[in-house]
Each structure stands twice: as C-alpha cells, then as structure tokens.
Design a protein around this motif. Structure first.
Motif, PDB file in Angstrom:
ATOM      1  N   PHE A 336       1.571 -13.518  71.846  1.00  0.00           N
ATOM      2  CA  PHE A 336       0.150 -13.845  71.964  1.00  0.00           C
ATOM      3  C   PHE A 336      -0.473 -14.249  70.635  1.00  0.00           C
ATOM      4  N   LEU A 337       0.379 -14.655  69.692  1.00  0.00           N
ATOM      5  CA  LEU A 337      -0.155 -15.135  68.418  1.00  0.00           C
ATOM      6  C   LEU A 337      -0.870 -16.459  68.633  1.00  0.00           C
ATOM      7  N   VAL A 338      -1.981 -16.643  67.954  1.00  0.00           N
ATOM      8  CA  VAL A 338      -2.666 -17.927  67.984  1.00  0.00           C
ATOM      9  C   VAL A 338      -1.800 -18.952  67.268  1.00  0.00           C
ATOM     10  N   ASN A 339      -1.514 -20.040  67.921  1.00  0.00           N
ATOM     11  CA  ASN A 339      -0.708 -21.103  67.346  1.00  0.00           C
ATOM     12  C   ASN A 339      -1.628 -22.208  66.863  1.00  0.00           C
ATOM     13  N   GLN A 340      -1.471 -22.618  65.621  1.00  0.00           N
ATOM     14  CA  GLN A 340      -2.388 -23.605  65.064  1.00  0.00           C
ATOM     15  C   GLN A 340      -2.338 -24.938  65.786  1.00  0.00           C
ATOM     16  N   SER A 341      -1.276 -25.205  66.511  1.00  0.00           N
ATOM     17  CA  SER A 341      -1.193 -26.469  67.229  1.00  0.00           C
ATOM     18  C   SER A 341      -1.679 -26.338  68.669  1.00  0.00           C
ATOM     19  N   SER A 342      -2.199 -25.190  69.050  1.00  0.00           N
ATOM     20  CA  SER A 342      -2.672 -24.956  70.412  1.00  0.00           C
ATOM     21  C   SER A 342      -4.170 -24.725  70.403  1.00  0.00           C
ATOM     22  N   GLY A 343      -4.910 -25.702  70.914  1.00  0.00           N
ATOM     23  CA  GLY A 343      -6.354 -25.548  70.973  1.00  0.00           C
ATOM     24  C   GLY A 343      -7.005 -25.687  69.609  1.00  0.00           C
ATOM     25  N   ILE A 344      -8.293 -25.382  69.572  1.00  0.00           N
ATOM     26  CA  ILE A 344      -9.090 -25.485  68.352  1.00  0.00           C
ATOM     27  C   ILE A 344      -9.778 -24.148  68.111  1.00  0.00           C
ATOM     28  N   SER A 345      -9.692 -23.642  66.887  1.00  0.00           N
ATOM     29  CA  SER A 345     -10.214 -22.313  66.571  1.00  0.00           C
ATOM     30  C   SER A 345     -11.216 -22.364  65.430  1.00  0.00           C
ATOM     31  N   THR A 346     -12.201 -21.471  65.530  1.00  0.00           N
ATOM     32  CA  THR A 346     -13.095 -21.149  64.427  1.00  0.00           C
ATOM     33  C   THR A 346     -12.752 -19.738  63.969  1.00  0.00           C
ATOM     34  N   THR A 347     -12.526 -19.574  62.680  1.00  0.00           N
ATOM     35  CA  THR A 347     -12.011 -18.307  62.173  1.00  0.00           C
ATOM     36  C   THR A 347     -12.881 -17.779  61.051  1.00  0.00           C
ATOM     37  N   HIS A 348     -13.132 -16.461  61.075  1.00  0.00           N
ATOM     38  CA  HIS A 348     -13.792 -15.741  59.985  1.00  0.00           C
ATOM     39  C   HIS A 348     -12.894 -14.554  59.647  1.00  0.00           C
ATOM     40  N   ALA A 349     -12.503 -14.424  58.400  1.00  0.00           N
ATOM     41  CA  ALA A 349     -11.564 -13.362  58.045  1.00  0.00           C
ATOM     42  C   ALA A 349     -11.817 -12.881  56.629  1.00  0.00           C
ATOM     43  N   ILE A 350     -11.528 -11.597  56.406  1.00  0.00           N
ATOM     44  CA  ILE A 350     -11.587 -11.020  55.071  1.00  0.00           C
ATOM     45  C   ILE A 350     -10.460 -10.000  54.945  1.00  0.00           C
ATOM     46  N   GLY A 351      -9.868  -9.941  53.766  1.00  0.00           N
ATOM     47  CA  GLY A 351      -8.771  -9.001  53.558  1.00  0.00           C
ATOM     48  C   GLY A 351      -8.821  -8.381  52.184  1.00  0.00           C
ATOM     49  N   LEU A 352      -8.385  -7.133  52.101  1.00  0.00           N
ATOM     50  CA  LEU A 352      -8.309  -6.392  50.840  1.00  0.00           C
ATOM     51  C   LEU A 352      -6.895  -5.864  50.679  1.00  0.00           C
ATOM     52  N   ASN A 353      -6.383  -5.933  49.449  1.00  0.00           N
ATOM     53  CA  ASN A 353      -5.068  -5.383  49.164  1.00  0.00           C
ATOM     54  C   ASN A 353      -5.129  -4.583  47.868  1.00  0.00           C
ATOM     55  N   TYR A 354      -4.522  -3.386  47.876  1.00  0.00           N
ATOM     56  CA  TYR A 354      -4.569  -2.497  46.709  1.00  0.00           C
ATOM     57  C   TYR A 354      -3.190  -1.888  46.505  1.00  0.00           C
ATOM     58  N   ALA A 355      -2.746  -1.901  45.267  1.00  0.00           N
ATOM     59  CA  ALA A 355      -1.476  -1.259  44.917  1.00  0.00           C
ATOM     60  C   ALA A 355      -1.618  -0.617  43.546  1.00  0.00           C
ATOM     61  N   ASP A 356      -1.066   0.597  43.396  1.00  0.00           N
ATOM     62  CA  ASP A 356      -1.191   1.298  42.127  1.00  0.00           C
ATOM     63  C   ASP A 356      -0.183   2.437  42.096  1.00  0.00           C
ATOM     64  N   THR A 357      -0.034   3.002  40.929  1.00  0.00           N
ATOM     65  CA  THR A 357       0.755   4.217  40.747  1.00  0.00           C
ATOM     66  C   THR A 357      -0.167   5.303  40.239  1.00  0.00           C
ATOM     67  N   TRP A 358      -0.274   6.366  41.021  1.00  0.00           N
ATOM     68  CA  TRP A 358      -1.138   7.480  40.651  1.00  0.00           C
ATOM     69  C   TRP A 358      -0.292   8.519  39.913  1.00  0.00           C
ATOM     70  N   GLY A 359      -0.576   8.683  38.634  1.00  0.00           N
ATOM     71  CA  GLY A 359       0.237   9.596  37.853  1.00  0.00           C
ATOM     72  C   GLY A 359       1.637   9.045  37.704  1.00  0.00           C
ATOM     73  N   LYS A 360       2.605   9.929  37.627  1.00  0.00           N
ATOM     74  CA  LYS A 360       3.996   9.532  37.464  1.00  0.00           C
ATOM     75  C   LYS A 360       4.799   9.686  38.743  1.00  0.00           C
ATOM     76  N   LYS A 361       4.174  10.213  39.805  1.00  0.00           N
ATOM     77  CA  LYS A 361       4.964  10.556  40.981  1.00  0.00           C
ATOM     78  C   LYS A 361       4.542   9.859  42.270  1.00  0.00           C
ATOM     79  N   THR A 362       3.411   9.166  42.254  1.00  0.00           N
ATOM     80  CA  THR A 362       2.890   8.632  43.516  1.00  0.00           C
ATOM     81  C   THR A 362       2.662   7.135  43.415  1.00  0.00           C
ATOM     82  N   ASP A 363       3.311   6.387  44.291  1.00  0.00           N
ATOM     83  CA  ASP A 363       3.081   4.943  44.440  1.00  0.00           C
ATOM     84  C   ASP A 363       2.309   4.717  45.734  1.00  0.00           C
ATOM     85  N   VAL A 364       1.268   3.888  45.668  1.00  0.00           N
ATOM     86  CA  VAL A 364       0.450   3.633  46.846  1.00  0.00           C
ATOM     87  C   VAL A 364       0.253   2.135  47.000  1.00  0.00           C
ATOM     88  N   GLN A 365       0.324   1.658  48.226  1.00  0.00           N
ATOM     89  CA  GLN A 365       0.058   0.276  48.588  1.00  0.00           C
ATOM     90  C   GLN A 365      -0.729   0.287  49.893  1.00  0.00           C
TER      91      GLN A 365
END
Length: 977
Positions: A336-365
């Motif tokens: 059910f993915l929207v296929n760019q060659s099927s029909g015409i779409s208007t899209t509004h989207a926003i995304g956030l991505n965060y990655a870090d190492t907290w201290g010496k023991k914790t990796d977060v993404q």
C-alpha cells in the motif's frame, strides 16, 4: 654422576618431545587482534589498513578494520612481528610485538591526527580506485565518481556499480536496499529516501554495500542468514563538525494542462562529534513524496475496497497484492505504498533525526516523521481471465476515480547501553499512528471477448461508490540482553520482541448492478482488529576450538489476533444487521522452536550447518454468525546452511540456504465476504495451513582496484509448499454467496493452499572505466522465472512468467562541471498458462534515459532529464511510446555561489504516461493511471555550509560486545558481514 644424568635425560626425552609437539601444534593457532580508534575520542576508524610483518623473514599479511574498528590475524606462530596501521588523515603507526604462547589482544590501538606530509618537488597524480572488495563488503571511493557541487547522495550512488534508485527505492547488486547508515549509524530510521535526498554528495568519503547481519548475529559471530542489504555512507572528517543544509522554494502559474504548482523543501543538519541533529521538511503538489514502509496503513483488511483486485508486482512468483490506497491487497504493508507514478499527490512532511552518545556507555539514535498526503487517482483497467465461456475469453473492464488522505506519525528509537564490559542491553521501540480516509467510484464491466466478426458482449455492469475512514496504531518493542563470558566466544543472549496492532475502519458502500436485472446495495460496515505478537528467544554459543563454535537457541512465539466485522443494510429505513456479511473471529498461533548450529572457520573458508525443530499450533475460533472451531498442529525440521569462501582479498563467494515457515494472516483466515465490488468478491479460509519455503542464494563478487573494474553475480531461488494461493471462480450465471448476488462474469476469490510454487532469479553486473571519454560503464543482465499455482473454475493452473533483461549505464567522470548519465534498460516478459494456452502472451518494455548537469561559464547551469519509455505487446490501446523531458536553466548567486535561481520545466513534450502489467494465476491485466503532466516553475535554492574544518573522525559504530569469532575479524562495513 654423568651416567645417571644421561638416564634422566633419556627417560625425559619422549615427554619433552610430546610437550614440544603439543606446544607447536597450539602455537600454530595463536592470534593477534585489536581495535583501531582515534586517540582523542576513541571513535572506531572503519577501513583502516592493518599490516602485520613477521620478523626476520618479512612475510606480510594485511586486513582492513571492520565496523567496530576491529582486526584479527589468526593462525600465527610465536615470534617477533611489526604491526603497521595507516588511515587517511592520520599518522602511520608502527609497533613491534612479541607473540609467545598465548593469543595477544592489543585492545584499543590509537592513531594520531595528521600524517599529511608534503613532498617537495614531487607531485603524484593518480586515479582513485572506484571499487574495492573487503571480505563480502563492496566499498566505493566517492572521489572516483565526479558530481556537480550541488549533487546529493542519490546523484552520487547511482553512478556506482549495480546501484539503481527508482521512486525512492534503492536496489544494490540486484537486491532492494532496506537500510542506509551514515558513519555506521541510522539516519532517519530505515527510510533510504530521506538519507539520499538530504545528504550532500560532497560530504561523502566512502560508500559500502554489504549484507548487514542482525544484532544477534553480530554479537554471537554466527551468520544465521538473516541479513539486510545495507549501504553505509562514511563522511569526510571535515564534514563531521558543523552545519549544512539546503532550502528550496518554487512556484509555477496555472496553465491549460495543470493548476498552479508549488514546491517548498528544506533540510538542516548539525554535526558535532558524536551528536547529530537533522531536520527535514517539505510541502508540494508535484508528486515529491517521502514515504517509508510504515507511512501507509497497510492493514486495511477484508473491508477494503476491492475494485482493483490484487494489483502490484508482489515478490517473485507471487501474483502481487498491492493496489491503490484504500483497496484490498492482501494485508501487507508494502503493498500500500504510494507510488510516485500512480496518481497525483500533494504532500506535507516533517522529520527529525537525533543521534548521540550519552557518557561512555550509551548510544542513542531516534527519528520522528509526520506525513500528510492527499492523493487523486484515475485509472483504466483491462483484464483477461484464463477462462473460456462458449469458446470466448472472459474479460473485465474498469474505470475508477479515487481520492485518499493519509495522516501518519512515526517514531523510532534505538538505545544501546553497556552495563559493564561483559553485559549490554539493546532496546528498540517503534510507534506508528495513522488515519486514512478515502473515497472511490468505479464503473466495472464483465464481457466476453470478440472473435472473428462477433464483437465483445457485455455480461454485467457495476457502478459503485465506496467511502472509508480507518485508524491504525502499531506499538513494537525489541529488547535484547547480551552477556559475554570470560572464555572467548562464549556468549549468552536473551531477547523479547512484542508487537501490538489496533485497526478500526468504518466503510460505506453504495452500488448498483445490472445483470440484466438491476440490484441495489446500500451498506455500512465496521471492522475492529486487534493483534499481538510475543516472541522470546534465548541463544547460547560455546567455542569448541579456535576454529569452531556451537550455537544453541530456543524460541517461543505467541500471536493472538481478533477480528470483528459487522455489516448493516440501510437501503430502506434504519440500519438492519446483515449476518451473512458479518463475522467475529479469533486466531491464535503458538510456536516452539529449538535449534543447534555448528560453525567452522579456517583461513579463507567459513561454513555453518544447523537445524531447528519447530512445533506450531494454529487455533481458529469463530463465534458469529455461527460457532466454528478448527485446530491444526505442525511439526517441522528447518535446516540452514551457509558457506563463505574468500578466494582472495578482492574476491568473495557466498552460499546461503534456509527453510522457513509462514502462518496465514487473520485477513486470509476470516471467512467473511467482502462485497465492496460485487464483480470482485473476496472471502477468507479458516482451514489454511502454514507455508513451507526453501530459500537458496549464491553470490560472487570481485574487484580490481588497480583497474577500477568490478564484477558481481547472484543466483537465487525459492520453493514453497502449502503456498497460499487463490482459488478463483468466474461465474457464468448469477450466483449467491453469503447473501450477495454475484452477476454473470463476476469473480469469487478465496485463498487456498497449493504446492509447487517456485521462483528463480539471476543478476550479473560488470563495471569498467572508459579512459578515452573519462567515464564509467556499468553493464548488467538479469533473468527471472516464476511458477505460481492457482485454481481457476476448479481447474489447476500454473502461471509461468519468464523474464530476461539487459541494461547499460554510462556515467561521466569528466569533471564536476559536466555530469551526465546515459542509461538503457530493456526487458522481455512472457505470460504462460497451463490451463488456457490461448491467453499466453509476451510484452516488451524499454526505458532509455539521459541526465545532464552542466555548469556553463559565469555560473550558468543547464540541467536536462530525458526519458524514453516504450511498451509492446500489451492489450490493444495500451501499447505506448512516449518521451518525458524535464529541463532547467539557472544562474548561481552570491560570492560563494551558494544560491541559485532557475526556470524549471516538467514534461516539456506533454507525453508523460503511466502503464503497468500484472500477471497472476487467474488473469493478465493492464492498467493505465493518471500522472503529473507539463508545468513550469521558477525555483530558488540556497545551500548552507558551515564547517569547522580539520575535525577528527566522528563517532563510528562501536560494539565491544561483538566477538570476532574464532580466528577471524569481526563483521560489518569494511570487514564483511
């Protein structure tokens, strides 16, 4: 005194010989291992060159540091060695080592930044090796592929051998890429499109293509066959501290062929050491879509609109199961993915991505996505069934219009915490919340095809309108605890995975059928589905020697699913319950599995064999409209086998075999009629059994760095028993099912288990440089063959689809100012049926494309994309040959030319088109869909670049808990997988 001493020596001599023999035998299995890191921040240096020199004979052996910076030299003898380590931008390290009676673990070996030495009066100019094979990882040097200064990651990787990007879906070495990492870490979750569009090509140093093992497999060192085709992008050190991004805004006025068009997008990335923060946003009505697999509901279930039947390519050998948003398609999210060659779409989207190492023991993404998409689709369908009626082929025509709005929230987190040096926890929660509303109207017709002078004859007509409002909630958790014992390669891990799905749908159907009498339908239906999946597994590995290892595992899985569908008639007066179209159903699936795997590795060869015994029980309980209980048990032995042969440092051969089982979904089990299109009736089957599939793949890869040539070949296939196929009945006279009158020519489809489903596929890719024109030539060939069983009007039919294809890509390497890519791909597909050979057909498709980016004098830019698409052998009126031509003319702005204003034209010739063919066991169909056509737009682009420069390498993946396995380096980007 002297004689007694001789007696002692004579008696002790045999014992001393034995001791020396044992010592010598053990000494042959000594090893030196360690990790290459940055001396300041201890970040792993992926791909570092590690050379070991034996003294005094100067015998050398080398390797490359893997994804954790790890390296290992097994099978050594005692003596003195020199270890030499080098990495671009760092001072070469040389260290003398003494190897005695025990393996030597150097731990973290730190390199100092610097090492760029200027040679007076000497200039060395050379060509960067385009491809290097490191184990089973193909590594490409970005310097060997020249792109425009404004190019993004997608522009760069499509120049690389065997990499293709179509509608945001990336294929590498003939397989779909499921994950793209940046410096070994996830970037915007598992959405490849977000990475490729938002990472500038100039920031990329290396691109690595490999089969990423599961977290469990990486920890234990066992290759269990569960891999994901992955691309890891390593960035240049200078781009790892600073900010970069891009903003774009464009508008095009109304014209006779389109309304006003606009496009606004932007991304901002802030990298500082191990911390990485990225924001992306877009809004447009020109079909620029940014969806991942979870962005569509994908579980519309049995109440979905069924006008289009099973559409989509599906997997090899499967009849497909996609369809337009809001339509029935088998219940798989990917359908059910929207296929760019099927029909015409208007899209509004926003995304956030965060990655870090907290201290010496914790990796977060972590990442968050919000998508709002409005889609309008108009389509024309022509379908021919493998059925004869009075000597004529039965067919189906359909014209439909559909609108859909999809709102989606998606959150992903990956948190890895090291409790201490031997214990760690990995937690990966996922959350998806979605609302989908859709409206569709279709006019369908069944007919008997024309023969000789007899025209086509209409049998029945259907006009219907369908409205749907659906809500979906998915909560998933993956928790993995890992423990490493004091004894090397002895490990224990415990995992718990849970998934919760909650689906609600309100559907309204208004329809009229003519066959020849007129019948009317006015119904409301409500669907509630709740499903759980609990999976617990324990794994223990035990080293038997430095070359071999044993793994034991146990898995307990429980999946209860509830589905409640209620239908009401409202044709006259208030709503009245319709018991025939209502159903309350529960399915419980319980499995217990225990397995044993033996792995052996020595020198260039690694192999593993194992088997698991699985006991499964499937309980189905229907409580409405009548009580019905079924119970089935299954006992299976599931073998696995892997073989990896490293022919040389640049050649690698891999073999993988695995047997799997797949239980039917609740939508396939629930025996309730879906009458949303009364010419296309679907229902479930509570007597379905689990599928048994055998999967086999053979891969060979080779590269010649000195000539920048590379070769890749793949041969694979699968064979499935108890395949969940379709039993299709095309009625010749009006027939009633579940209280629904199916007119003449209507179709009734029900899932059923059949045997002898299989598919074969092959792919070959060869890349070489053309020095005369300073370009790279990429040649590829592929062939597939699939057999899909099905029942059509009580007759067993095998649909066979041979396909052969050839392709060539010529990409420029002239200069950053002139960038072009010329490609051509052709394929010939055959449709063969054992039941009705008269319907056998073949069709040909060719796509030739030219992409040109040229920076002219004084900052003038010229861009042009020309695509020629040709179809031959489709249904009459569907054959097409058209040209899609996009072009722009721009001017660079500002002192550093970070800005640009340009005039952009889409589909200059107004020929854009969208056509697709689907081949199933029951029918062959062609579909034409509306698509975006000619418009003009003025666009402004600004590139933000703010880097500190001279920064050391940022955080690379570090996994101290992952063993290298007996006598071999670890796995991952740069070290194989």
């Amino acid at each position: 005194m002297y004689s007694s001493t001789l007696v002692v020596i004579r008696k002790a001599l045999p014992l001393l010989c034995c001791l020396f023999a044992i010592s010598g035998a053990g000494a042959q299995n000594l090893s030196i291992r360690g990790r290459i890191v940055d001396s300041k921040d201890q970040a792993a240096l992926i791909g570092s060159n590690v050379l070991l020199i034996h003294l005094p004979d100067s015998v050398r052996q080398g390797t490359a540091a893997d994804a954790s910076g790890g390296f290992s030299f097994p099978g050594l003898t005692p003596g003195r060695y020199v270890l030499a380590v080098s990495f671009l931008g760092y001072t070469t390290l040389r260290r003398t080592l003494e190897l005695r009676s025990q393996p030597l673990n150097l731990g973290a070996v730190g390199l100092q930044t610097g090492g760029a030495v200027a040679l007076k009066g000497v200039e060395v100019v050379g060509r960067a090796a385009a491809a290097v094979q490191k184990g089973d990882t193909a590594q490409y040097d970005a310097r060997a592929f020249k792109t425009n200064p404004d190019a993004n990651a997608q522009d760069l990787i499509t120049k690389m051998p065997g990499v293709v990007v179509t509608d945001g879906k990336v294929q590498a070495q003939g397989e779909q890429v499921q994950r793209i990492l940046v410096d070994g870490k996830e970037f915007f979750g598992s959405d490849p499109d977000a990475v490729l569009k938002n990472l500038p090509a100039e920031a990329i140093d290396k691109v690595q293509v490999y089969d990423r093992r599961s977290d469990q497999s990486q920890f234990t060192g066992f290759n269990d066959g569960n891999t994901e085709k992955t691309i890891n992008i390593t960035t240049k050190p200078s781009f790892r501290n600073g900010q970069f991004g891009r903003i774009l805004a464009g508008y095009g006025p109304d014209n006779p062929s389109s309304n006003g068009k606009y496009r606004v997008s932007g991304n901002l990335n802030s990298f500082k050491g191990r911390r990485r923060l990225s924001i992306v946003a877009q809004s447009n009505n020109v079909n620029e879509q940014n969806f991942g697999t979870d962005d569509l509901l994908g579980v519309i279930g049995t109440s979905a609109q069924g006008g289009g039947g099973n559409r989509g390519a599906g997997g090899p050998g499967r009849p497909g199961g996609g369809g337009r948003p809001g339509q029935q398609g088998g219940g798989q999210a990917g359908n059910f993915l929207v296929n760019q060659s099927s029909g015409i779409s208007t899209t509004h989207a926003i995304g956030l991505n965060y990655a870090d190492t907290w201290g010496k023991k914790t990796d977060v993404q972590s990442s968050y996505f919000f998508n709002l998409s409005d889609n309008t689709t108009q389509s024309t369908t022509n379908r021919l069934y493998n059925v004869l009626t009075r000597g004529r082929t039965l067919g189906y025509d359909e014209n439909s219009q559909a609108t859909a709005r999809n709102i989606n929230h998606r959150f992903n987190l990956r948190l890895e915490h090291k409790l201490d040096t031997v214990n760690s926890i990995l937690w990966q929660p996922r959350f998806t919340l979605q609302r989908n509303t859709s409206t569709s109207a279709l006019n369908g017709r069944t007919f008997l095809s024309g023969i000789s002078d007899v025209p086509a004859t209409t049998q029945s007509l259907n006009n219907s309108t369908y409205n749907s409002a659906q809500h979906g909630l998915t909560l998933a958790n993956q928790l993995l605890y890992r423990h490493r014992f004091a004894k090397r390669a002895r490990t224990f891990s415990l995992g718990l995975n849970t998934t919760y799905n909650d689906r609600e749908a309100d559907n309204f159907l208004l329809a009229q059928n003519y066959s020849p009498d007129t019948t009317a339908t006015d119904q409301y239906s409500r669907l509630d589905q709740i499903g759980w999946n609990w999976n617990a597994n324990a794994t223990y590995t035990e080293p038997l020697s430095l070359k071999s290892q044993l793994q034991l595992n146990y898995t307990l899985s429980y999946a209860p699913n509830d589905s409640d569908k209620r239908t009401f008639d409202q044709l006259t007066g208030p709503r009245t319950p319709n018991d025939s179209l209502s159903n309350v159903f529960r399915s419980n699936y319980l499995t217990n599995s225990g397995g044993l795997t033996y792995r052996y590795q020595f020198g260039k060869v690694e192999w593993a064999v194992g088997a698991a015994v699985q006991h499964a029980r499937l309980d189905n309980d229907q409580t409405f409209p009548r009580a019905l209980t079924t119970q089935r048990t299954f006992l299976n032995v599931l073998p696995t086998a892997t073989l990896q042969y490293r022919v040389s440092a640049q050649q690698n051969l891999r073999f993988n075999y695995q047997m799997r089982t797949q239980n039917p979904s609740i939508s396939q089990l629930q025996e309730v009629v879906n009458n949303s299109n009364q010419l296309q009736i679907r229902t479930g089957n509570p007597n379905l059994a689990q599928e048994h599939s055998h999967n086999l793949f053979l891969r060979y890869s080779s590269s010649q760095p000195e000539t920048s040539r590379s070769f890749f070949a793949l041969l694979g296939g699968s064979y499935t028993d108890n395949y969940i196929a379709n039993s299709t009945v095309v009625v010749r006279e009006p027939t009633s099912i579940g209280g629904v009158l199916v007119p003449a020519g209507g179709q009734i489809t029900r899932p059923i288990n059949l045997n002898r489903q299989y598919s074969l596929r092959s792919f070959v890719n060869y890349t070489l440089p053309l020095k005369v024109i300073r370009s790279n030539l990429n040649l590829n060939a592929n062939a597939t063959y699939s057999q899909t069983p099905g029942i059509v009007n009580a007759g067993l039919n095998y649909s066979r689809s041979p396909n052969v294809g050839l392709g060539a890509v010529l990409s420029s390497n002239i200069s950053p100012e002139l960038d072009f890519t010329l490609s051509s791909n052709s394929s010939q597909t055959y449709a063969r049926n054992t039941l009705l050979s008269q319907n056998n057909s073949r069709y040909f498709r060719q796509n030739t494309a030219l992409r040109l980016n040229w920076i002219l004098i004084k900052g003038i830019t010229l861009q042009s994309d020309v695509n020629h698409v040709a179809y031959r052998g489709l249904t009459a009126g569907f054959d097409q040959s058209f040209v899609l031509w996009n072009a722009s003319l721009g001017k660079k702005l500002f002192a550093k030319q970070q800005g640009e204003i340009k005039l952009y034209a889409f589909d200059l010739l107004a020929q854009n088109n969208s056509i697709g063919r689907t081949i199933t066991d029951a029918y062959t169909e062609d579909v034409r869909t509306n698509i975006l056509q000619r418009y003009f737009m003025v666009m402004f682009t600004y590139n933000l670049r703010n880097f500190g420069g001279g920064a050391g390498p940022a955080d690379m993946p570090r996994d101290n808990n992952r063993p290298d396995g007996p006598g071999r380096p670890g796995r991952g980007p740069g070290g194989g997988s």
